[in-house]
Design a protein around this motif. Structure first.
Motif, PDB file in Angstrom:
ATOM      1  N   SER A 118      -6.314  11.320   2.037  1.00 20.11           N
ATOM      2  CA  SER A 118      -5.303  11.648   3.038  1.00 20.11           C
ATOM      3  C   SER A 118      -5.937  11.613   4.424  1.00 20.11           C
ATOM      4  O   SER A 118      -7.159  11.645   4.575  1.00 20.11           O
ATOM      5  CB  SER A 118      -4.696  13.025   2.770  1.00 20.11           C
TER       6      SER A 118
ATOM      7  N   ASP B 195      -0.556  -0.671  -8.637  1.00 22.26           N
ATOM      8  CA  ASP B 195       0.529   0.321  -8.758  1.00 22.26           C
ATOM      9  C   ASP B 195       0.230   1.622  -8.010  1.00 22.26           C
ATOM     10  O   ASP B 195       0.512   2.716  -8.514  1.00 22.26           O
ATOM     11  CB  ASP B 195       0.820   0.619 -10.232  1.00 22.26           C
ATOM     12  N   GLN B 196      -0.311   1.512  -6.810  1.00 19.89           N
ATOM     13  CA  GLN B 196      -0.578   2.684  -5.994  1.00 19.89           C
ATOM     14  C   GLN B 196       0.553   2.894  -4.980  1.00 19.89           C
ATOM     15  O   GLN B 196       1.422   2.049  -4.790  1.00 19.89           O
ATOM     16  CB  GLN B 196      -1.913   2.522  -5.273  1.00 19.89           C
ATOM     17  N   LYS B 197       0.524   4.064  -4.341  1.00 16.89           N
ATOM     18  CA  LYS B 197       1.556   4.416  -3.367  1.00 16.89           C
ATOM     19  C   LYS B 197       0.899   4.983  -2.119  1.00 16.89           C
ATOM     20  O   LYS B 197      -0.060   5.747  -2.202  1.00 16.89           O
ATOM     21  CB  LYS B 197       2.531   5.428  -3.947  1.00 16.89           C
TER      22      LYS B 197
ATOM     23  N   THR C  24      -0.708  10.156   3.179  1.00 19.52           N
ATOM     24  CA  THR C  24      -1.138  10.569   1.846  1.00 19.52           C
ATOM     25  C   THR C  24      -1.113   9.358   0.920  1.00 19.52           C
ATOM     26  O   THR C  24      -0.415   8.373   1.174  1.00 19.52           O
ATOM     27  CB  THR C  24      -0.238  11.673   1.277  1.00 19.52           C
ATOM     28  N   SER C  25      -1.874   9.449  -0.163  1.00 22.82           N
ATOM     29  CA  SER C  25      -1.978   8.322  -1.082  1.00 22.82           C
ATOM     30  C   SER C  25      -1.989   8.808  -2.520  1.00 22.82           C
ATOM     31  O   SER C  25      -2.344   9.963  -2.804  1.00 22.82           O
ATOM     32  CB  SER C  25      -3.249   7.510  -0.803  1.00 22.82           C
ATOM     33  N   SER C  26      -1.634   7.913  -3.429  1.00 23.52           N
ATOM     34  CA  SER C  26      -1.633   8.257  -4.851  1.00 23.52           C
ATOM     35  C   SER C  26      -3.041   8.391  -5.407  1.00 23.52           C
ATOM     36  O   SER C  26      -3.224   8.973  -6.477  1.00 23.52           O
ATOM     37  CB  SER C  26      -0.854   7.198  -5.640  1.00 23.52           C
ATOM     38  N   TRP C  27      -4.052   7.872  -4.703  1.00 21.95           N
ATOM     39  CA  TRP C  27      -5.434   7.986  -5.199  1.00 21.95           C
ATOM     40  C   TRP C  27      -6.149   9.207  -4.623  1.00 21.95           C
ATOM     41  O   TRP C  27      -7.340   9.393  -4.832  1.00 21.95           O
ATOM     42  CB  TRP C  27      -6.234   6.716  -4.916  1.00 21.95           C
ATOM     43  N   GLY C  28      -5.401  10.057  -3.908  1.00 22.86           N
ATOM     44  CA  GLY C  28      -5.953  11.341  -3.495  1.00 22.86           C
ATOM     45  C   GLY C  28      -6.471  11.432  -2.083  1.00 22.86           C
ATOM     46  O   GLY C  28      -6.723  12.528  -1.587  1.00 22.86           O
TER      47      GLY C  28
ATOM     48  N   THR D  80       2.040   6.877   1.596  1.00 18.41           N
ATOM     49  CA  THR D  80       3.137   7.522   2.317  1.00 18.41           C
ATOM     50  C   THR D  80       2.659   7.922   3.700  1.00 18.41           C
ATOM     51  O   THR D  80       1.611   8.546   3.854  1.00 18.41           O
ATOM     52  CB  THR D  80       3.639   8.771   1.569  1.00 18.41           C
TER      53      THR D  80
ATOM     54  N   ASN E 172       5.290   1.151  -1.860  1.00 25.35           N
ATOM     55  CA  ASN E 172       5.093   1.123  -3.300  1.00 25.35           C
ATOM     56  C   ASN E 172       4.372  -0.146  -3.744  1.00 25.35           C
ATOM     57  O   ASN E 172       4.277  -1.118  -2.990  1.00 25.35           O
ATOM     58  CB  ASN E 172       6.450   1.231  -4.012  1.00 25.35           C
TER      59      ASN E 172
ATOM     60  N   VAL F 183       7.399   5.036   2.815  1.00 24.61           N
ATOM     61  CA  VAL F 183       6.739   5.013   1.519  1.00 24.61           C
ATOM     62  C   VAL F 183       6.513   3.561   1.116  1.00 24.61           C
ATOM     63  O   VAL F 183       7.457   2.761   1.083  1.00 24.61           O
ATOM     64  CB  VAL F 183       7.584   5.738   0.446  1.00 24.61           C
TER      65      VAL F 183
END
Length: 244
Positions: free
Chosen positions: A83, A106-108, A77-81, A110, A121, A119
């Motif tokens: 997967s 500054d994205q993540k 999964t990712s912070s920008w949506g 997982t 960061n 994870v």
């Protein structure tokens, strides 16, 4: 390492039961537990190229891969949506592709395998460049200081090195008889210390591109002075030429 025969003889001479079958079973279990300790938490592993501060190529389907417990489920999964999902093969390897977004900081990211999470960061999305070659590419930024130049003047003339949008990865030199599945190294945000220890050619190139186009830049330095081109070529490719 434990010299079990000597220890058994010593305790037996003192009336102990160390030579008994239950003791031997207990010792084997202890040894197996000690061997298993380093493997704990390794249901999921990714190459060194995946770490905090890494850069993923923008607007692409990028490869994500690693190792895990056979047949387990992998979820990314990712912070920008975006997967992705896959399964670990019976050989313990897995791979997937993940859609990246446009330039971003500054994205993540997982990666989950069973109860184990990795994870990452401070992930950047931008352009990734490979800086490869011999000594001209390997020459460190710190080595470009002139003999008549003070350290203070060198740092002043060097220009900015604290660049959050520029990330650096230096591949540790290693000799291997066959292609390796991983490398040594880790991503670092550009700052004075890591920049000075990075390829001078690579750093100046990356900083200029970053300043001109305004997107995050990832620089991977894979260089080794004095190496011949054959050492950078696969065995299969060399075998296609009769002289090899």
């Amino acid at each position: 390492l434990i010299d079990v025969p000597d220890a058994r003889d010593h305790v037996r001479s003192n009336g102990g039961m160390i030579g008994s079958a239950p003791w031997r079973v207990a010792m084997r279990l202890i040894v197996l537990a000690l061997i298993a300790l380093p493997l704990a938490g390794q249901d999921l592993r990714l190459p060194a190229l995946f770490s905090d501060h890494m850069v993923l190529q923008r607007d692409r389907q990028v490869a994500i891969w690693g190792w895990g417990a056979p047949n387990k489920h992998i979820e990314i999964t990712s912070s920008w949506g975006a997967s992705a999902q896959t399964h670990v093969s019976s050989e313990g390897t897995w791979n997937a592709t993940l859609k990246t977004a446009g330039p971003a900081l500054d994205q993540k990211l997982t990666v989950t395998c069973g109860d184990t999470n990795r994870v990452f960061n401070d992930v950047a999305i931008g352009d990734v460049w490979l800086c490869s070659g011999q000594s001209n590419m390997e020459w460190r930024l710190s080595q470009t200081r002139r003999s008549d130049q003070s350290a203070e003047d060198f740092i002043k003339d060097l220009g900015p090195t604290d660049l959050p949008g520029v990330r650096l990865f230096t591949v540790q030199n290693a000799i291997a008889p066959a292609p390796k599945s991983d490398v040594g190294g880790s991503w670092q945000r550009s700052a004075q210390a890591p920049a000075l220890d990075f390829s001078a050619c690579g750093f100046h190139f990356g900083r200029k591109v970053h300043q001109e186009i305004g997107v995050p830049i990832g620089l991977i330095a894979s260089d080794w002075g004095g190496t011949v081109c054959e050492s950078w070529t696969s065995r299969g490719a060399l075998e296609k030429h009769g002289q090899f």
